[in-house]
Scaffold this motif. Structure first.
Motif, PDB file in Angstrom:
ATOM      1  N   TRP A   1      -3.991  47.637  -3.443  1.00 55.54           N
ATOM      2  CA  TRP A   1      -4.883  48.452  -4.254  1.00 55.54           C
ATOM      3  C   TRP A   1      -5.386  49.628  -3.432  1.00 55.54           C
ATOM      4  N   PRO A   2      -5.671  50.743  -4.089  1.00 55.57           N
ATOM      5  CA  PRO A   2      -6.094  51.939  -3.341  1.00 55.57           C
ATOM      6  C   PRO A   2      -7.542  51.851  -2.878  1.00 55.57           C
ATOM      7  N   ALA A   3      -7.842  52.639  -1.858  1.00 54.73           N
ATOM      8  CA  ALA A   3      -9.211  52.693  -1.335  1.00 54.73           C
ATOM      9  C   ALA A   3     -10.088  53.638  -2.136  1.00 54.73           C
ATOM     10  N   ASP A   4      -9.474  54.501  -2.940  1.00 47.03           N
ATOM     11  CA  ASP A   4     -10.242  55.585  -3.561  1.00 47.03           C
ATOM     12  C   ASP A   4     -10.155  55.649  -5.084  1.00 47.03           C
ATOM     13  N   ASP A   5      -9.922  54.551  -5.759  1.00 48.89           N
ATOM     14  CA  ASP A   5      -9.870  54.526  -7.216  1.00 48.89           C
ATOM     15  C   ASP A   5     -11.300  54.528  -7.765  1.00 48.89           C
ATOM     16  N   PRO A   6     -11.695  55.517  -8.582  1.00 49.34           N
ATOM     17  CA  PRO A   6     -13.075  55.562  -9.074  1.00 49.34           C
ATOM     18  C   PRO A   6     -13.424  54.434 -10.053  1.00 49.34           C
ATOM     19  N   ALA A   7     -12.441  53.798 -10.658  1.00 40.98           N
ATOM     20  CA  ALA A   7     -12.715  52.744 -11.638  1.00 40.98           C
ATOM     21  C   ALA A   7     -12.726  51.343 -11.031  1.00 40.98           C
TER      22      ALA A   7
ATOM     23  N   THR B   1     -15.675  48.925 -10.806  1.00 46.81           N
ATOM     24  CA  THR B   1     -16.822  49.626 -10.255  1.00 46.81           C
ATOM     25  C   THR B   1     -18.079  49.218 -11.022  1.00 46.81           C
ATOM     26  N   GLY B   2     -19.103  48.846 -10.272  1.00 51.82           N
ATOM     27  CA  GLY B   2     -20.351  48.412 -10.883  1.00 51.82           C
ATOM     28  C   GLY B   2     -20.381  46.942 -11.251  1.00 51.82           C
TER      29      GLY B   2
ATOM     30  N   ARG C   1     -15.673  43.216   2.776  1.00 47.25           N
ATOM     31  CA  ARG C   1     -15.890  44.649   2.916  1.00 47.25           C
ATOM     32  C   ARG C   1     -15.040  45.402   1.907  1.00 47.25           C
ATOM     33  N   ASN C   2     -15.549  46.538   1.495  1.00 50.27           N
ATOM     34  CA  ASN C   2     -14.781  47.457   0.676  1.00 50.27           C
ATOM     35  C   ASN C   2     -13.657  48.017   1.552  1.00 50.27           C
ATOM     36  N   LEU C   3     -12.499  48.235   0.966  1.00 43.58           N
ATOM     37  CA  LEU C   3     -11.368  48.790   1.711  1.00 43.58           C
ATOM     38  C   LEU C   3     -11.734  50.123   2.364  1.00 43.58           C
ATOM     39  N   ARG C   4     -12.561  50.919   1.701  1.00 41.09           N
ATOM     40  CA  ARG C   4     -12.987  52.200   2.290  1.00 41.09           C
ATOM     41  C   ARG C   4     -13.709  51.988   3.621  1.00 41.09           C
ATOM     42  N   THR C   5     -14.489  50.926   3.728  1.00 40.00           N
ATOM     43  CA  THR C   5     -15.190  50.623   4.971  1.00 40.00           C
ATOM     44  C   THR C   5     -14.193  50.283   6.073  1.00 40.00           C
ATOM     45  N   LEU C   6     -13.176  49.498   5.735  1.00 41.34           N
ATOM     46  CA  LEU C   6     -12.162  49.170   6.740  1.00 41.34           C
ATOM     47  C   LEU C   6     -11.438  50.425   7.213  1.00 41.34           C
TER      48      LEU C   6
END
Length: 177
Positions: free
Chosen positions: A90-96, A139-140, A163-168
């Motif tokens: 899964w992507p790190a930057d998907d807004p949904a 999200t949410g 952790r969120n993938l963005r944090t990693l």
């Protein structure tokens, strides 16, 4: 020297509040270099000559002594972290959708979580490594997601953190410098 990411479990939630400056000051007493905290949720990057097991023991003991709480950490070296990020489907930057990674110091615990999580309708899981299990959440809706509720059970507290993938990605990027 080995580059490590250190993920603290359960700080700045549930009454355990640590200032990152205080955490850095405490960690400066250990044989670590290039210590940096990221975000306010217990993410530390550093270099050390210690093994992951020794580093885990040192950091947990320091946190218990200095801050007076039952501390648990998960340690990843840079190659482990890169592998986890690269294999996440899964992507790190998907807004949904947020992509989460549950990290563990005990692969058998992730085996159990994967087995129980796989039994919950609608839960998607991907085993990324012996130490990492990925799952998406709308999200949410993270705290309401069935897998989040499962992984938050007290029996997993001492060996896992999520952790969120963005944090990693932020930890990896900081270590790669």
């Amino acid at each position: 020297m080995t580059k490590y990411a250190v993920f603290l479990r359960g700080i700045n939630v549930g009454g355990i509040n640590l200032k990152m400056a205080d955490l850095r000051t405490a960690l400066a007493t250990l044989p670590l270099t290039r210590v940096k905290t990221l975000l306010a949720s217990g993410n530390v990057v550093c270099t050390a000559e210690a093994s992951p097991t020794d580093l885990k023991s040192m950091v947990e003991a320091l946190l218990r002594e200095t801050f007076g709480y039952e501390a648990w950490v998960v340690i990843m070296d840079l190659p482990q972290l890169e592998n986890i990020i690269d294999t996440c489907p899964w992507p790190a930057d998907d807004p949904a959708t947020h992509s989460y990674i549950t990290l563990s110091s005990d692969p058998a615990v992730l085996d159990e979580l994967a087995r129980h999580g796989g039994e919950i309708a609608g839960v998607e899981l991907a085993r990324l490594s012996p130490e990492a299990l990925a799952w998406p959440a709308a999200t949410g809706g993270t705290l309401d997601s069935p897998f989040s509720k499962l992984s938050a059970r007290p029996r997993y507290k001492s060996t896992t953190t999520t952790r969120n993938l963005r944090t990693l990605v932020k930890c990896r990027d900081t270590l790669a410098l």
